[in-house]
Design a protein around this motif. Structure first.
Motif, PDB file in Angstrom:
ATOM      1  N   HIS A   1      38.214  37.297  36.603  1.00 39.32           N
ATOM      2  CA  HIS A   1      38.723  36.517  36.864  1.00 39.32           C
ATOM      3  C   HIS A   1      38.076  35.564  38.109  1.00 39.32           C
ATOM      4  O   HIS A   1      37.120  36.574  39.073  1.00 39.32           O
ATOM      5  N   ALA A   2      38.439  34.358  38.768  1.00 46.19           N
ATOM      6  CA  ALA A   2      37.397  33.705  40.335  1.00 46.19           C
ATOM      7  C   ALA A   2      38.406  34.336  40.755  1.00 46.19           C
ATOM      8  O   ALA A   2      39.652  34.230  40.575  1.00 46.19           O
ATOM      9  N   ASN A   3      37.774  34.410  41.884  1.00 56.24           N
ATOM     10  CA  ASN A   3      38.810  34.363  43.300  1.00 56.24           C
ATOM     11  C   ASN A   3      39.057  33.755  43.744  1.00 56.24           C
ATOM     12  O   ASN A   3      38.515  32.434  43.644  1.00 56.24           O
ATOM     13  N   PRO A   4      40.329  33.045  43.927  1.00 58.31           N
ATOM     14  CA  PRO A   4      41.073  31.813  44.288  1.00 58.31           C
ATOM     15  C   PRO A   4      40.640  31.048  45.657  1.00 58.31           C
ATOM     16  O   PRO A   4      40.279  30.110  45.822  1.00 58.31           O
ATOM     17  N   ASP A   5      40.417  32.057  46.699  1.00 57.13           N
ATOM     18  CA  ASP A   5      39.694  32.216  47.817  1.00 57.13           C
ATOM     19  C   ASP A   5      38.434  31.637  47.436  1.00 57.13           C
ATOM     20  O   ASP A   5      38.441  31.081  49.058  1.00 57.13           O
ATOM     21  N   ARG A   6      37.952  32.096  46.874  1.00 53.89           N
ATOM     22  CA  ARG A   6      36.115  31.659  47.119  1.00 53.89           C
ATOM     23  C   ARG A   6      35.954  31.536  45.968  1.00 53.89           C
ATOM     24  O   ARG A   6      35.735  32.204  45.311  1.00 53.89           O
ATOM     25  N   ASP A   7      35.140  30.277  45.347  1.00 54.95           N
ATOM     26  CA  ASP A   7      34.318  29.812  44.516  1.00 54.95           C
ATOM     27  C   ASP A   7      33.359  30.342  43.610  1.00 54.95           C
ATOM     28  O   ASP A   7      33.218  30.607  43.387  1.00 54.95           O
ATOM     29  N   ASP A   8      32.692  31.436  44.781  1.00 58.49           N
ATOM     30  CA  ASP A   8      31.354  32.603  44.417  1.00 58.49           C
ATOM     31  C   ASP A   8      31.668  33.963  44.169  1.00 58.49           C
ATOM     32  O   ASP A   8      30.996  34.757  44.751  1.00 58.49           O
ATOM     33  N   ARG A   9      32.782  34.572  44.221  1.00 59.31           N
ATOM     34  CA  ARG A   9      33.233  35.359  43.689  1.00 59.31           C
ATOM     35  C   ARG A   9      34.583  35.489  42.616  1.00 59.31           C
ATOM     36  O   ARG A   9      34.790  34.742  42.131  1.00 59.31           O
ATOM     37  N   LEU A  10      34.079  36.762  42.035  1.00 55.30           N
ATOM     38  CA  LEU A  10      34.444  36.994  40.713  1.00 55.30           C
ATOM     39  C   LEU A  10      34.986  38.113  40.784  1.00 55.30           C
ATOM     40  O   LEU A  10      34.547  39.285  41.491  1.00 55.30           O
ATOM     41  N   VAL A  11      36.156  38.525  40.196  1.00 54.11           N
ATOM     42  CA  VAL A  11      36.522  40.070  39.694  1.00 54.11           C
ATOM     43  C   VAL A  11      35.689  40.200  38.217  1.00 54.11           C
ATOM     44  O   VAL A  11      37.206  39.833  37.207  1.00 54.11           O
ATOM     45  N   LEU A  12      36.142  41.729  38.625  1.00 53.88           N
ATOM     46  CA  LEU A  12      35.623  42.183  36.589  1.00 53.88           C
ATOM     47  C   LEU A  12      36.850  43.326  36.206  1.00 53.88           C
ATOM     48  O   LEU A  12      36.463  43.869  38.265  1.00 53.88           O
ATOM     49  N   ARG A  13      37.539  43.737  35.695  1.00 50.44           N
ATOM     50  CA  ARG A  13      38.242  44.272  35.324  1.00 50.44           C
ATOM     51  C   ARG A  13      37.953  45.067  34.378  1.00 50.44           C
ATOM     52  O   ARG A  13      37.658  44.369  32.793  1.00 50.44           O
ATOM     53  N   GLY A  14      38.185  46.407  34.059  1.00 52.19           N
ATOM     54  CA  GLY A  14      38.139  47.180  32.430  1.00 52.19           C
ATOM     55  C   GLY A  14      39.228  48.201  32.626  1.00 52.19           C
ATOM     56  O   GLY A  14      39.960  48.624  33.425  1.00 52.19           O
ATOM     57  N   ARG A  15      39.820  48.415  31.528  1.00 52.40           N
ATOM     58  CA  ARG A  15      40.538  49.362  31.439  1.00 52.40           C
ATOM     59  C   ARG A  15      40.411  50.942  30.412  1.00 52.40           C
ATOM     60  O   ARG A  15      40.239  49.868  28.284  1.00 52.40           O
ATOM     61  N   VAL A  16      40.552  51.266  30.355  1.00 52.51           N
ATOM     62  CA  VAL A  16      39.665  52.563  29.398  1.00 52.51           C
ATOM     63  C   VAL A  16      41.004  53.090  28.848  1.00 52.51           C
ATOM     64  O   VAL A  16      42.008  53.736  29.450  1.00 52.51           O
ATOM     65  N   ARG A  17      41.048  53.217  27.261  1.00 52.87           N
ATOM     66  CA  ARG A  17      42.531  53.590  26.626  1.00 52.87           C
ATOM     67  C   ARG A  17      41.261  55.181  25.927  1.00 52.87           C
ATOM     68  O   ARG A  17      40.746  54.886  25.571  1.00 52.87           O
ATOM     69  N   GLY A  18      43.003  55.574  25.354  1.00 52.54           N
ATOM     70  CA  GLY A  18      42.523  57.292  24.405  1.00 52.54           C
ATOM     71  C   GLY A  18      42.437  56.636  23.286  1.00 52.54           C
ATOM     72  O   GLY A  18      42.948  55.332  23.203  1.00 52.54           O
ATOM     73  N   ASP A  19      42.721  57.391  21.785  1.00 52.76           N
ATOM     74  CA  ASP A  19      42.564  56.994  20.694  1.00 52.76           C
ATOM     75  C   ASP A  19      43.933  57.192  20.217  1.00 52.76           C
ATOM     76  O   ASP A  19      44.588  55.797  19.651  1.00 52.76           O
ATOM     77  N   ASP A  20      44.814  56.704  20.624  1.00 48.03           N
ATOM     78  CA  ASP A  20      46.712  56.711  21.536  1.00 48.03           C
ATOM     79  C   ASP A  20      47.692  55.514  21.884  1.00 48.03           C
ATOM     80  O   ASP A  20      48.469  55.231  21.813  1.00 48.03           O
ATOM     81  N   GLY A  21      46.407  54.600  22.636  1.00 49.37           N
ATOM     82  CA  GLY A  21      46.302  53.434  23.282  1.00 49.37           C
ATOM     83  C   GLY A  21      46.638  54.155  24.819  1.00 49.37           C
ATOM     84  O   GLY A  21      47.011  52.517  25.722  1.00 49.37           O
ATOM     85  N   THR A  22      46.907  55.136  25.217  1.00 49.46           N
ATOM     86  CA  THR A  22      47.513  55.530  26.150  1.00 49.46           C
ATOM     87  C   THR A  22      46.213  55.317  27.357  1.00 49.46           C
ATOM     88  O   THR A  22      44.739  55.343  27.334  1.00 49.46           O
ATOM     89  N   LEU A  23      46.338  54.643  28.407  1.00 50.77           N
ATOM     90  CA  LEU A  23      45.707  54.560  29.317  1.00 50.77           C
ATOM     91  C   LEU A  23      45.284  55.704  30.718  1.00 50.77           C
ATOM     92  O   LEU A  23      45.604  56.824  31.525  1.00 50.77           O
ATOM     93  N   LEU A  24      43.867  55.731  30.217  1.00 49.02           N
ATOM     94  CA  LEU A  24      42.848  56.404  30.934  1.00 49.02           C
ATOM     95  C   LEU A  24      42.335  56.080  32.319  1.00 49.02           C
ATOM     96  O   LEU A  24      42.092  56.973  33.286  1.00 49.02           O
ATOM     97  N   GLN A  25      42.407  55.022  32.489  1.00 47.94           N
ATOM     98  CA  GLN A  25      41.314  54.950  33.594  1.00 47.94           C
ATOM     99  C   GLN A  25      41.414  53.168  33.535  1.00 47.94           C
ATOM    100  O   GLN A  25      41.050  52.465  32.572  1.00 47.94           O
ATOM    101  N   GLU A  26      41.202  52.391  34.960  1.00 44.13           N
ATOM    102  CA  GLU A  26      40.909  51.684  35.285  1.00 44.13           C
ATOM    103  C   GLU A  26      39.833  51.426  36.445  1.00 44.13           C
ATOM    104  O   GLU A  26      40.247  52.359  37.097  1.00 44.13           O
ATOM    105  N   PHE A  27      39.267  50.133  36.467  1.00 40.37           N
ATOM    106  CA  PHE A  27      38.410  49.441  37.210  1.00 40.37           C
ATOM    107  C   PHE A  27      38.074  48.305  37.669  1.00 40.37           C
ATOM    108  O   PHE A  27      38.535  47.456  36.543  1.00 40.37           O
ATOM    109  N   THR A  28      37.861  48.081  38.582  1.00 45.44           N
ATOM    110  CA  THR A  28      37.479  46.670  39.574  1.00 45.44           C
ATOM    111  C   THR A  28      36.078  46.507  39.630  1.00 45.44           C
ATOM    112  O   THR A  28      36.296  47.501  40.225  1.00 45.44           O
ATOM    113  N   ALA A  29      35.829  45.322  39.805  1.00 47.35           N
ATOM    114  CA  ALA A  29      34.553  45.480  40.408  1.00 47.35           C
ATOM    115  C   ALA A  29      34.719  43.892  41.538  1.00 47.35           C
ATOM    116  O   ALA A  29      34.598  42.824  40.766  1.00 47.35           O
TER     117      ALA A  29
END
Length: 140
Positions: free
Chosen positions: A99-127
């Motif tokens: 998503h774009a940062n609503p306060d700064r048009d020169d900023r983005l936030v990336l997000r990832g969610r790593v899941r196991g084979d059964d769908g269990t959330l293992l890790q979350e990360f943002t940049a």
């Protein structure tokens, strides 16, 4: 009452995180400044999941946003939440979005969610990413 400032996430193509031993070991060596002679660990480095953005189809889409603005992507900050350690020599599905940062048009936030084979959330990360435009030489 809804929060009008809540981010509007845009989906990116899902990725696969490959924790093959040779990839994990190369990443660990890079984190150690290229030191040789270090013993491989059975652990997957905590920040390894973020590598899904390097060379992935989704990374290309983010790079296109930067190109359209004549900007470079600059990694400013990152955050991780670890629910379960990742295992070596596995392939994990990763859901990605941004998503774009609503306060700064020169900023983005990336997000990832790593899941196991059964769908269990293992890790979350943002940049937090800066769309940097070199203005040196501008006369305006």
């Amino acid at each position: 009452m809804s929060d009008a400032r809540a981010p509007q996430w845009t989906s990116l193509p899902d990725a696969v995180l490959d924790t093959a031993a040779d990839r994990v070991d190369a990443f660990a060596r890079a984190l150690a400044g290229g030191a040789t002679g270090t013993e491989p660990s059975d652990q997957v480095p905590a920040t390894f999941a973020f590598t899904v953005f390097a060379g992935a189809e989704s990374g290309g889409l983010i790079e296109e946003i930067a190109r359209e603005r004549g900007a470079m992507l600059v990694h400013q900050a990152q955050a991780f939440t670890f629910h379960v350690p990742l295992e070596r020599n596995r392939r994990y599905p990763v859901a990605l979005d941004w998503h774009a940062n609503p306060d700064r048009d020169d900023r983005l936030v990336l997000r990832g969610r790593v899941r196991g084979d059964d769908g269990t959330l293992l890790q979350e990360f943002t940049a937090d990413i800066v769309l940097y435009v070199n203005r040196k030489g501008d006369t305006a």
